[in-house]
Design an enzyme around this catalytic site. Structure first.
Site, mmCIF file in Angstrom:
data_model
loop_
_atom_site.group_PDB
_atom_site.id
_atom_site.type_symbol
_atom_site.label_atom_id
_atom_site.label_comp_id
_atom_site.label_asym_id
_atom_site.label_seq_id
_atom_site.Cartn_x
_atom_site.Cartn_y
_atom_site.Cartn_z
ATOM 1 N N GLU A 10 0.839 -1.206 0.000
ATOM 2 C CA GLU A 10 0.000 0.000 0.000
ATOM 3 C C GLU A 10 0.867 1.247 0.000
ATOM 4 O O GLU A 10 1.847 1.326 0.759
ATOM 5 C CB GLU A 10 -0.898 -0.026 1.239
ATOM 6 C CG GLU A 10 -2.246 0.608 1.044
ATOM 7 C CD GLU A 10 -3.123 -0.171 0.074
ATOM 8 O OE1 GLU A 10 -3.133 0.194 -1.123
ATOM 9 O OE2 GLU A 10 -3.777 -1.134 0.496
ATOM 10 N N HIS A 11 0.509 2.197 -0.846
ATOM 11 C CA HIS A 11 1.273 3.441 -1.023
ATOM 12 C C HIS A 11 2.692 3.155 -1.504
ATOM 13 O O HIS A 11 3.621 3.895 -1.209
ATOM 14 C CB HIS A 11 1.270 4.285 0.262
ATOM 15 C CG HIS A 11 -0.067 4.923 0.518
ATOM 16 N ND1 HIS A 11 -0.478 6.077 -0.102
ATOM 17 C CD2 HIS A 11 -1.107 4.525 1.304
ATOM 18 C CE1 HIS A 11 -1.703 6.388 0.299
ATOM 19 N NE2 HIS A 11 -2.107 5.457 1.139
ATOM 20 N N SER A 17 -26.178 8.453 -16.317
ATOM 21 C CA SER A 17 -25.783 7.499 -15.287
ATOM 22 C C SER A 17 -27.045 6.973 -14.625
ATOM 23 O O SER A 17 -28.018 7.718 -14.469
ATOM 24 C CB SER A 17 -24.914 8.215 -14.251
ATOM 25 O OG SER A 17 -24.922 7.493 -13.044
ATOM 26 N N GLY A 47 -16.442 5.995 -3.295
ATOM 27 C CA GLY A 47 -15.748 6.596 -2.149
ATOM 28 C C GLY A 47 -15.373 5.595 -1.079
ATOM 29 O O GLY A 47 -15.069 5.964 0.050
ATOM 30 N N SER A 86 -11.814 1.670 -5.874
ATOM 31 C CA SER A 86 -11.450 2.120 -7.222
ATOM 32 C C SER A 86 -12.615 2.253 -8.178
ATOM 33 O O SER A 86 -12.528 1.860 -9.348
ATOM 34 C CB SER A 86 -10.400 1.192 -7.834
ATOM 35 O OG SER A 86 -9.216 1.304 -7.127
ATOM 36 N N SER A 87 -13.697 2.840 -7.683
ATOM 37 C CA SER A 87 -14.817 3.090 -8.590
ATOM 38 C C SER A 87 -14.398 4.072 -9.688
ATOM 39 O O SER A 87 -14.850 3.951 -10.831
ATOM 40 C CB SER A 87 -16.023 3.619 -7.825
ATOM 41 O OG SER A 87 -15.663 4.786 -7.111
ATOM 42 N N ASP A 138 -4.501 1.024 -9.491
ATOM 43 C CA ASP A 138 -5.947 0.817 -9.673
ATOM 44 C C ASP A 138 -6.299 0.662 -11.152
ATOM 45 O O ASP A 138 -7.041 -0.246 -11.543
ATOM 46 C CB ASP A 138 -6.732 2.008 -9.100
ATOM 47 C CG ASP A 138 -6.347 2.324 -7.665
ATOM 48 O OD1 ASP A 138 -5.665 1.499 -7.034
ATOM 49 O OD2 ASP A 138 -6.722 3.409 -7.185
#
Ligand code: GLA
Length: 385
Positions: free
Chosen positions: A33-34, A67, A120, A124-125, A170
């Site tokens: 991560e990161h 949408s 949110g 990774s939307s 992502d």
């Protein structure tokens, strides 16, 4: 689950045309991560939660989009002057602009977007919408698709249109995901190795704190700047390093004290997290889930203490998970500051685990969490249903 036939029907009603349907997955990161924007290693898997784009080409260079989650229609012209705008279609403008800049000849299109990736939640939307839309626009225009180039264009869209200086993880896994596998991605060479996951014995369970993360609030970009500062300072002692990926742990120990304390902690996280990611892959390949789980907990502690991107709710969830029977490991996943944890749970204990997290998290925070028992899926594709 999204029904593709009903998406086609909705599209017909809105656009009066027949659609081709494309989709791209969200992702969960198992470990690493990161590290992506430090040229390091990550181990995400593509989720069966996906973003779908029903699409038909237009000959007038206009993008008209809808949408299923937001009312109304958004329209814009394809061209060099596309700019960010604060509406739900910002990601669509972003990917279109970046592909145009890469000199793809795009056609206009009618696009209807639907998604079952929570927004949110750190799954990774936004990468999925950029990748699915980019893929749709390239296919409609009969342009060749290079998936790594598409991932890079989607990353640039995120930088320029959403303001988050994200790494490549992502968008890459949304393009390249392999069913029943996690991907070990080398974020420098942009090569990957697919690592098999044994879903008969163990499940990956995502638990959503329901605290929405906001990466663009500056914290994410600040972490990235702190890592860059670390590289600049360490390069004084270690000439030739280009990123924290190039710093061995023993070397870091020699020079860590020369860094400002906060920068030192950020670098320590990244350097040890890269080691954990590689060790975790070895453990997975030897089916050693105990070691894998220990590395997940260590990753969480490092993100909490050194990188400071966790939050009380994520910590509470990991704590509760660590006390549950049949849990190999747990950690926050994604950018942090809210969003989700990822948990490796024995298949037979999954129901019990979900119950314990729901009760324990509710008792501690007053919030009802959501838990998703994951299937891994493939990357971006056209749907033929
Ligand atoms: C976000 C970014 C990724 C990555 C993670 C943290 O998801 O989009 O590029 O940096 O945070 O690992």
């Amino acid at each position: 689950m999204i029904s593709i036939p009903s998406l086609r029907n909705k599209f017909r009603t809105l656009s009066g045309r027949e659609a081709r349907v494309f989709s791209a997955p969200g992702r969960v990161n198992l470990i690493g991560e990161h590290t992506d924007y430090n040229d390091g290693f990550v181990l995400p898997m593509a989720l069966d939660q996906r973003t779908y784009v029903a699409a038909a080409a237009r000959e007038d260079g206009v993008i008209r989009c809808w949408s299923t989650h937001y009312p109304g229609e958004v329209r814009f012209h394809l061209g060099p002057d596309l700019k960010p705008a604060p509406d739900w279609a910002n990601h669509l403008r972003g990917i279109a602009a970046c592909l145009l800049r890469d000199e793809y000849h795009l056609k206009g299109a009618d696009l209807l977007i639907d998604s079952d990736i929570p927004i949110g939640a750190g799954l990774s939307s936004s990468a999925a919408i950029e990748v699915a839309t980019g893929y749709a626009l390239l296919k409609l225009a009969e342009e060749p698709v290079d998936l790594v180039d598409l991932a890079l264009a989607a990353q640039r869209a995120e930088h320029e249109f959403a303001g988050t200086k994200c790494g490549i993880m992502d968008q890459y896994v949304s393009c390249m995901g392999v069913e029943n596998h996690a991907l070990l991605i080398d974020c420098r060479s942009l090569e990957y190795r697919a690592v098999p996951l044994d879903f008969a014995r163990t499940r990956v369970v995502i638990c959503n704190t329901m605290i929405r993360h906001e990466l663009a609030d500056g914290e994410y970009n600040q972490r990235r700047a702190e890592c860059e500062e670390g590289v600049r300072r360490l390069a004084g002692h270690l000439p030739g390093i280009l990123a924290l990926r190039d710093v061995e742990h023993e070397e870091f120990d020699l020079y860590a004290d020369s860094l400002p304390p906060r920068v030192m902690r950020r670098c320590n996280h990244v350097i040890t997290e890269n080691m954990r990611a590689l060790e975790a892959v070895k453990a997975l390949e030897h089916q050693d889930l105990t070691t894998f789980g220990r590395l997940m907990y260590a990753s969480h502690a490092s993100l909490r203490e050194d990188y400071e991107v966790s939050c009380p709710e994520l910590n509470a969830m990991v704590e509760i998970a660590s006390q549950c029977d049949g849990v190999h490991g747990a950690r926050m996943t994604g950018g942090g500051f809210g969003g989700c944890t990822v948990n490796l749970v024995e298949t037979a204990k999954v129901d019990q685990f979900v119950q314990a997290i729901t009760n324990g998290y509710q008792a501690k925070t007053g919030i009802t969490p959501e838990c998703y028992v994951c299937q891994s899926s493939g990357g971006v594709r056209e749907e033929h249903l």
